[in-house]
Each structure stands twice: as C-alpha cells, then as structure tokens.
Design a protein around this motif. Structure first.
Motif, PDB file in Angstrom:
ATOM      1  N   PRO A 138      -6.539  53.843  19.143  1.00  0.00           N
ATOM      2  CA  PRO A 138      -6.769  54.313  20.520  1.00  0.00           C
ATOM      3  C   PRO A 138      -8.177  54.834  20.743  1.00  0.00           C
ATOM      4  O   PRO A 138      -8.667  54.831  21.873  1.00  0.00           O
ATOM      5  CB  PRO A 138      -5.732  55.422  20.700  1.00  0.00           C
ATOM      6  CG  PRO A 138      -5.437  55.887  19.308  1.00  0.00           C
ATOM      7  CD  PRO A 138      -5.562  54.681  18.426  1.00  0.00           C
ATOM      8  N   SER A 139      -8.860  55.323  19.678  1.00  0.00           N
ATOM      9  CA  SER A 139     -10.187  55.906  19.860  1.00  0.00           C
ATOM     10  C   SER A 139     -10.988  55.724  18.570  1.00  0.00           C
ATOM     11  O   SER A 139     -10.449  55.864  17.456  1.00  0.00           O
ATOM     12  CB  SER A 139     -10.086  57.391  20.215  1.00  0.00           C
ATOM     13  OG  SER A 139     -11.359  57.998  20.175  1.00  0.00           O
ATOM     14  N   CYS A 156       1.105  56.619  17.254  1.00  0.00           N
ATOM     15  CA  CYS A 156       2.137  56.004  18.102  1.00  0.00           C
ATOM     16  C   CYS A 156       2.274  56.811  19.395  1.00  0.00           C
ATOM     17  O   CYS A 156       1.656  57.872  19.543  1.00  0.00           O
ATOM     18  CB  CYS A 156       3.472  55.946  17.368  1.00  0.00           C
ATOM     19  SG  CYS A 156       4.199  57.558  17.024  1.00  0.00           S
ATOM     20  N   ALA A 157       3.081  56.321  20.284  1.00  0.00           N
ATOM     21  CA  ALA A 157       3.304  57.018  21.561  1.00  0.00           C
ATOM     22  C   ALA A 157       4.030  58.338  21.311  1.00  0.00           C
ATOM     23  O   ALA A 157       4.824  58.454  20.365  1.00  0.00           O
ATOM     24  CB  ALA A 157       4.113  56.131  22.502  1.00  0.00           C
ATOM     25  N   PRO A 158       3.779  59.371  22.134  1.00  0.00           N
ATOM     26  CA  PRO A 158       4.428  60.681  21.931  1.00  0.00           C
ATOM     27  C   PRO A 158       5.946  60.587  21.901  1.00  0.00           C
ATOM     28  O   PRO A 158       6.586  61.279  21.094  1.00  0.00           O
ATOM     29  CB  PRO A 158       3.933  61.496  23.130  1.00  0.00           C
ATOM     30  CG  PRO A 158       2.625  60.883  23.496  1.00  0.00           C
ATOM     31  CD  PRO A 158       2.784  59.421  23.231  1.00  0.00           C
ATOM     32  N   ALA A 159       6.566  59.732  22.754  1.00  0.00           N
ATOM     33  CA  ALA A 159       8.035  59.627  22.775  1.00  0.00           C
ATOM     34  C   ALA A 159       8.534  59.048  21.463  1.00  0.00           C
ATOM     35  O   ALA A 159       9.554  59.506  20.908  1.00  0.00           O
ATOM     36  CB  ALA A 159       8.471  58.761  23.956  1.00  0.00           C
ATOM     37  N   THR A 176      -2.429  57.697  24.613  1.00  0.00           N
ATOM     38  CA  THR A 176      -2.909  56.398  25.111  1.00  0.00           C
ATOM     39  C   THR A 176      -2.131  55.233  24.526  1.00  0.00           C
ATOM     40  O   THR A 176      -2.354  54.075  24.921  1.00  0.00           O
ATOM     41  CB  THR A 176      -4.404  56.219  24.764  1.00  0.00           C
ATOM     42  OG1 THR A 176      -4.562  56.206  23.341  1.00  0.00           O
ATOM     43  CG2 THR A 176      -5.250  57.351  25.358  1.00  0.00           C
ATOM     44  N   MET A 177      -1.228  55.509  23.580  1.00  0.00           N
ATOM     45  CA  MET A 177      -0.479  54.435  22.940  1.00  0.00           C
ATOM     46  C   MET A 177       0.703  54.000  23.802  1.00  0.00           C
ATOM     47  O   MET A 177       1.366  54.833  24.443  1.00  0.00           O
ATOM     48  CB  MET A 177       0.027  54.899  21.576  1.00  0.00           C
ATOM     49  CG  MET A 177      -1.079  55.170  20.575  1.00  0.00           C
ATOM     50  SD  MET A 177      -1.971  53.683  20.104  1.00  0.00           S
ATOM     51  CE  MET A 177      -0.675  52.726  19.335  1.00  0.00           C
ATOM     52  N   PRO A 198       4.573  52.459  24.330  1.00  0.00           N
ATOM     53  CA  PRO A 198       5.818  52.620  23.551  1.00  0.00           C
ATOM     54  C   PRO A 198       6.015  51.444  22.577  1.00  0.00           C
ATOM     55  O   PRO A 198       5.600  50.308  22.836  1.00  0.00           O
ATOM     56  CB  PRO A 198       6.905  52.658  24.628  1.00  0.00           C
ATOM     57  CG  PRO A 198       6.196  53.082  25.878  1.00  0.00           C
ATOM     58  CD  PRO A 198       4.829  52.513  25.797  1.00  0.00           C
ATOM     59  N   GLN A 199       6.653  51.761  21.443  1.00  0.00           N
ATOM     60  CA  GLN A 199       6.994  50.779  20.407  1.00  0.00           C
ATOM     61  C   GLN A 199       5.759  50.065  19.830  1.00  0.00           C
ATOM     62  O   GLN A 199       5.832  48.933  19.373  1.00  0.00           O
ATOM     63  CB  GLN A 199       7.988  49.737  20.955  1.00  0.00           C
ATOM     64  CG  GLN A 199       9.351  50.301  21.306  1.00  0.00           C
ATOM     65  CD  GLN A 199      10.037  50.892  20.080  1.00  0.00           C
ATOM     66  OE1 GLN A 199      10.181  50.215  19.057  1.00  0.00           O
ATOM     67  NE2 GLN A 199      10.453  52.153  20.182  1.00  0.00           N
ATOM     68  N   THR A 200       4.624  50.772  19.873  1.00  0.00           N
ATOM     69  CA  THR A 200       3.422  50.243  19.206  1.00  0.00           C
ATOM     70  C   THR A 200       2.924  51.281  18.201  1.00  0.00           C
ATOM     71  O   THR A 200       3.120  52.503  18.391  1.00  0.00           O
ATOM     72  CB  THR A 200       2.305  49.942  20.209  1.00  0.00           C
ATOM     73  OG1 THR A 200       1.927  51.140  20.900  1.00  0.00           O
ATOM     74  CG2 THR A 200       2.739  48.860  21.195  1.00  0.00           C
ATOM     75  N   ILE A 201       2.266  50.829  17.185  1.00  0.00           N
ATOM     76  CA  ILE A 201       1.697  51.696  16.151  1.00  0.00           C
ATOM     77  C   ILE A 201       0.288  51.200  15.844  1.00  0.00           C
ATOM     78  O   ILE A 201       0.046  49.990  15.742  1.00  0.00           O
ATOM     79  CB  ILE A 201       2.578  51.705  14.871  1.00  0.00           C
ATOM     80  CG1 ILE A 201       2.052  52.752  13.879  1.00  0.00           C
ATOM     81  CG2 ILE A 201       2.685  50.330  14.234  1.00  0.00           C
ATOM     82  CD1 ILE A 201       3.012  53.044  12.734  1.00  0.00           C
TER      83      ILE A 201
END
Length: 741
Positions: free
Chosen positions: A8-9, A20-23, A53-54, A56-59
């Motif tokens: 992401p950065s 990953c996404a916070p959720a 910034t991620m 969902p379901q991505t790493i």
C-alpha cells in the motif's frame, strides 16, 4: 484464501510485515493468541498488520517477499494463523549475509561495519519470525548521506538451549528451520555471495581461530614449547583480535612463516599439527618438487591454484574470511635465489616471481598463511624472506635435555599405558645420554629398542616356526634394549667416534712436567668455556686453542683426546685429507658447512688439524691459499650466532707455520697457544711406553725398555718413540732385536 496485492505504501517496504484490510485483520485476530498476529504463507511466517488502503480479501507483500515465496501479484494463496508453539524457538544465533541491491558488478566493494547492520535489524525486526534462506531488504546510509538498499539473507539459525545440561545453556548448532528474533539473539553478519559487501566484524569471539578443544600437549610436539610460543605470537596473535582493533593499530597479519633447521627436528610435524588445531580451511600441503612441471607455465599455474580458494573467499568475506593455510615442504627446491639456476628455462625464477606476487602483490590477501619448511635457508631467494612476505623465521633446532625428555615421553606413552615399558627404564637417563639426537632420531632409537625386545621372542634357528612359545604378556622393553639401541642409532650431529678413536689409539700420557703443564693450560681454557653460562651472546661463547709442534709430537692426538674427555656432543675434525682434489671455493664452502652444523648444537668442538696443510702453505716462497686462510681466521674469530651455545676450536700446526701466523697477525686470533714437548731422555721414554696403548705398551720389567731408553740420546717426537716400541715388540715375538737390526 487471499489475493496477492502490491504494497500500500513505499514507506512500509522495510517493515518486513504483510498487510491486509482492517476487517480481515480483525477477523483473523480472533484466532491469534496475543496481540501479535503471525501468519504463514508459502512456508514463510510474517507479522500481519492492518492497512486502511487495502481491499477486502487481499494481502500485500513487497517484491522481496513475493520473490522469496515464489508468488506473483493477483495469485490466490492460503494464509494460516500460527499459534505460539508453531512459531519456532527463541533464536540464540541468527547468521545473515548482505549484498547490495540491485547488484552492480562495476561498483567498488562496499565496506560496512557489522555492528551498524545488526543495529538496524534489531531495531526494526525484533520479534519477527525468520526462516532459513529467507531474504528481506533494509535501507542503509553510506558516507555522504546516500541511501542504498541491502539484501539481507538468513543463512543459519540456532536456538537457545535453555536448561540443556549437555550444552550448558549455550547456543545449539545452526540447524533450526525458523525461529523468533529476540533481544538476546546474537546477529552474525557476513558478506554475501556477490562479494559486493565486506563486513568488518568487531566481535572478538568471531576471531577465535583455535578450536575449542585445542590442547598443546595433544600436538605431540616435544621440546618445541619456546618455538611454538614464538610462532603463536608472530603469526596468530593478531588474528584473535577484531578487525576494528587491527584497523586502529594499522596492523596487517603475517602472511608467511619459514621453519628451518636440521633434518628430523620436527619442522613438517609442527606445520601439520598446527593446521589440525586451527579453525581454518583444510590446509593445502604441497611438496616443493611437486610444483615443477615440464610444460611451460604449468608450474606458475599450480602456484595460482593454491591461492584460488583464498582469493574467492576474501573477495566475498573480506577480513571475516577464514584462514587459509598453505604448507610448502622442501621450499628450497622451488624458491632458489633468482639467477642461481643456469638451466636456461628460468622456471625457478618464474615460480619465485609468481609466489611473491600472490603473497605481497598488488592484490595481496590477508586471509592466508604460507608455511614453508627447509633445511637450507641460505638457498632461498632473499626477496621471499623480507617483512611482508615470509617474515617470521623460526629455527627448529636440536632439542635440549628437557625437550628430549618430552620427546621420549611422547614415544613411550603407549608403552607405559600398556605396561610394556620396563621398570628399570629411566627416561631422564636416556635423555641425558641422547645428546644431539633430533626428534626423528629419538623416535628411531625407541623403535630400535623395541626391535631388540621383539627379537628375544623370535626363534632365529627356525624362523619359519615364527614366534617362540614365550608369554607375550611378559614382553617388555628394558633399559638393556635401549643400551643396544644406542649402538644402532647414531645422531647425525654427534661425535665421529671412529675418527677420534683412530687418532688417540695410544692415549695421552703425561710423560714429563712440560706435558702436564700443557694439559693443564688446555683444560683451564676448555673448563672456562664449558662452565660459563648466559642467555646472551658474549666473547666467552667461543674459545680457541692453537697447538704447535713438529710432526709426530702428538698435536692431533691431544686435540682429539681433549674433545673426547670433555664429552662434547658434537665433534668434527677438519683435516686436509677430507679436501683432496677440491678447489679453493669448494674447500671453503665445506669448512663453512662444518661450522654451521656446529652452531646448531648447544655444545660443540671443531678441530682444525694441520692448519698449514689446510692453507696449502709452503715455507719456500712462501706460497699459500689466501682464500682458505682468510676463511679460517674469520671463522675462528666470529662470535657464536646463537646466545647461550658454546663452540670450542682446537687448531694444530707445524712449528714452522708460527712465524708466518705472527707476521700476518693471525696468531692473536687464538685464545691460547701451546707447544708440544718432545721426549728428551730415556726416563720420559719409559714413562710413555709403560702407559701407552696396548700395541706399544711394555711392562716395567720388559728388557726392551732399556734398549729403547738407550736410543733416546736426542729429543724425539712421541710418535717415533712409540714406533720403536711397536717394532721392538714385533721383533721379540720373532726372536729378533729390532733396534740392533
């Protein structure tokens, strides 16, 4: 299941975390034991962090992580949450290598202090889980403020063996698959395979070049404690210190060492044994003649091959590379002084040049130690012996009495352990008697004693029957076996007993007061030399006596008898008989060789018999060999090169040679000058004959004594009177009168 995405950065690239996404992170955290979430993906463990910034379901993995795990962007991968017991043990050691990224072969080698890399890794990556062969990036600031990327590769992991009594709480072997980097983990940094980085280590323990089980007694080297101490101080002491200390001192390691001395004193043994106990690469052992090759350039190529491995590792590791030892036996075979060989090929000169360039050339190495061995140091090219090359010269000389005791103990140790050594055997007595024996000769002496012991169990009348029926449990090596062994093994630097015995076959008889006075003067000079002591060179280390007289007066016999009575371990007779047909230069070289051998022993005696014949002196003219004369005078006056060692010189000459020595001033080179007396009357003749050797001796009541005494009406030399006595005894056996005849 997650879909692989980019980071992401750019600021997060050096965190070594996955994002990953916070959720998704909140969902995964339910399965984690503590606040730290460790997940395993494609066999590697990552610290998982949330990022807004991620999708969902991505790493997200950085490019290093994707390349290491063999995954690509948009791949679907399985991610497993790990419990604490699946993370691996706390690491005691984490070994890493570093390279510049991206690689640039044209760039100069970057030198980095290992402490700085360790600090970066520890501050940013503590509590992370690392696997073997995993790699990750770090950012490093070089001189001038420029920031570069370094690729860090995990090469070895070792756990802390907590509570392990066998390991005593120390770090286990580097065989862990993965583990947790903690505050207690020791990070060992080294240069990578590309050779783009050289790491300067400041840790003393990493410079320990000796194996932990090192024990000097296990070397099996007797009588060389002082020499080994000198070798350690000059060649190995600097290698124990961290490179930073050496850089502060401006010190370079010793790259070459020469062991020289008489044959059989342990030069090859000490080189081989030292290599065994060093924490270094397997030593390369080469005999000098093996370097020579019939094809042009092949000999030089063999020299380059010896240094190839050291060059490769030094390029990669720099000062942290392991020590490479090269042992060259019989160094004088390939490193003779340049220009001394006139074979026209120049191959020996090329070998020396190639060796010099490798040891101390433009691209000289600091991770090599060349150990050369020779019996002839004088033949080796001087350029090879200067500081910076083979600068440490250690003489491995004949052992002293304490050294001989150590050597006897080494070679009889197994016999003692197996109770095969007789109770009557005294090691101290054997060492005292084995004067001037080298280590190899002492080993040969022990073997000879064993052969005498085994011979008692062999039936010589019927060899085919083999061993006699004696009880082998009773077979022991006794003191008598060693006594017989001394007759079998003679030291190369010992007395030439046969030469002395032949000259003194009639013995020395004090037939007059003049003869007694001369013996007293000679004994006083020799006693003063033998009894003097000191560890520094002084004028008392060499004494010289000149015995003059006419032919047959007993000069040579008195000189040889003196050497024998005082028990000099090394005695050499320099006589004109030994140099018949030799040129002046060859004769000088042979005489110098005898003196060089005498310098190698603690106590020695050189007899210069018939100086006038050695110098080819003729009173008519006079004519003489100035080359030989000057060489002899220099050797007589030269101080002893070894402090604490003694040399007694006894010279003999005809009385007609004395005025010549006085005229050229050479007579003052001798400590004392004495003149042999003649048999002046019948009483002295009787005293001589009644105490002479068996072939000339007569009893007090022998009628021949009166006849011989009557013949001595003018002074006669001792030899002539003894010839009369021998002739008289032979004639009387045949019923004749030799004197009347």
């Amino acid at each position: 299941m997650f879909k692989v995405a980019k980071f992401p950065s750019a600021s997060l690239v050096y965190s070594n975390c996955a994002y990953c996404a916070p959720a998704d992170h909140a969902n995964i955290s339910k399965h984690a034991i503590n606040e730290k979430v460790y997940v395993e993906a494609q066999g590697f463990v990552y610290w998982l962090e949330p990022n807004s910034t991620m999708l969902p379901q991505t790493i997200a993995f950085n490019s290093f992580q994707r390349l290491c795990a063999s995954i690509q962007e948009n791949d679907q991968i399985a991610v497993t949450v790990l419990s604490e017991d699946k993370l691996g043990p706390l690491l005691g050691v984490c070994k890493v290598t570093i390279d510049v990224y991206p690689p640039n072969k044209s760039a100069p080698v970057l030198e980095i202090e290992g402490d700085k890399i360790e600090q970066i890794i520890r501050e940013s990556l503590e509590n992370h889980v690392f696997s073997r062969n995993q790699y990750f990036p770090i950012q490093f600031e070089v001189n001038g403020g420029t920031r570069i990327i370094l690729k860090v590769t995990v090469s070895g992991l070792g756990a802390i063996a907590i509570g392990n009594k066998e390991n005593n709480g120390q770090t286990s072997a580097l065989n862990e698959r993965r583990g947790i980097l903690s505050a207690q983990t020791e990070i060992d940094v080294a240069g990578g395979d590309s050779g783009s980085v050289r790491v300067q280590s400041n840790k003393a323990h990493s410079r320990n070049i000796f194996r932990p089980d090192f024990n000097f007694e296990d070397l099996g080297i007797g009588g060389l404690s002082k020499e080994f101490g000198d070798i350690f101080r000059r060649a190995f002491a600097s290698r124990v210190f961290p490179p930073k200390i050496l850089r502060d001192l401006g010190t370079n390691h010793v790259r070459g060492m020469l062991l020289y001395g008489p044959p059989g004193t342990g030069k090859t043994l000490i080189a081989r044994q030292i290599a065994k106990f060093l924490r270094a690469r397997e030593p390369k052992i080469v005999n000098g003649p093996e370097i020579l090759d019939k094809y042009v350039g092949s000999s030089e190529a063999k020299i380059r091959e010896l240094f190839a491995d050291a060059e490769k590792e030094y390029k990669k590791e720099g000062e942290n590379s392991q020590l490479h030892i090269i042992i060259l036996d019989e160094l004088d075979a390939i490193c003779k002084s340049r220009g001394s060989n006139r074979d026209g090929t120049g191959v020996h000169d090329s070998i020396v040049n190639q060796l010099l360039s490798k040891i101390d050339g433009v691209d000289s190495l600091n991770n090599i130690l060349l150990i050369g061995m020779t019996n002839r140091m004088d033949m080796i090219d001087e350029a090879l012996l200067r500081p910076g090359r083979m600068e440490v010269h250690v003489e491995i000389s004949l052992p002293d009495e304490n050294g001989r005791i150590e050597i006897f103990n080494i070679h009889t140790r197994k016999m003692k352990q197996s109770n095969r050594l007789g109770d009557d055997v005294s090691i101290a007595e054997l060492a005292k008697r084995a004067k001037n024996f080298s280590g190899a000769e002492i080993e040969g002496l022990v073997r000879a004693a064993q052969s005498h012991a085994m011979n008692r169990h062999v039936n010589l009348k019927n060899v085919t029957s083999g061993i006699t029926a004696m009880n082998f449990d009773e077979m022991k090596i006794t003191m008598n076996d060693f006594e017989n062994a001394f007759d079998d093994v003679k030291p190369a630097f010992g007395q030439h007993e046969e030469d002395l015995e032949r000259v003194v076959r009639h013995g020395i008889v004090s037939f007059s007061q003049k003869m007694s006075d001369i013996k007293h003067v000679i004994d006083r000079v020799v006693n003063r030399l033998v009894s003097s002591s000191g560890e520094t060179a002084s004028v008392s280390d060499i004494a010289s006596i000149l015995i003059q007289g006419i032919d047959g007066s007993g000069k040579s016999a008195l000189a040889c008898d003196t050497a024998r009575r005082f028990g000099f371990p090394f005695v050499r007779v320099v006589s004109s008989d030994n140099f018949v047909g030799m040129s002046e230069n060859s004769k000088v070289a042979a005489i110098v060789k005898i003196f060089d051998d005498a310098y190698k022993t603690k106590m020695s005696c050189v007899i210069l018999d018939d100086l006038e014949r050695l110098c080819e002196f003729v009173p008519i003219g006079p004519r003489f060999s100035n080359t030989v004369l000057q060489a002899l005078m220099v050797l007589v006056k030269r101080p002893h090169p070894k402090p604490g060692s003694k040399l007694q010189i006894i010279a003999t000459c005809h009385e007609t040679f004395i005025p010549f020595l006085e005229e050229i001033g050479a007579i003052h080179s001798f400590t004392e000058t004495v003149k042999m007396p003649l048999i002046e009357n019948g009483r002295e003749a009787v005293t001589l004959i009644t105490h002479a050797g068996p072939s000339a001796r007569m009893g007090q009541n022998d009628p021949g004594l009166t006849d011989i005494a009557a013949v001595v009406v003018t002074p006669l030399p001792v030899k002539q009177v003894l010839m009369f006595a021998e002739g008289e005894k032979q004639a009387r056996k045949k019923g004749e009168n030799a004197l009347i005849a």
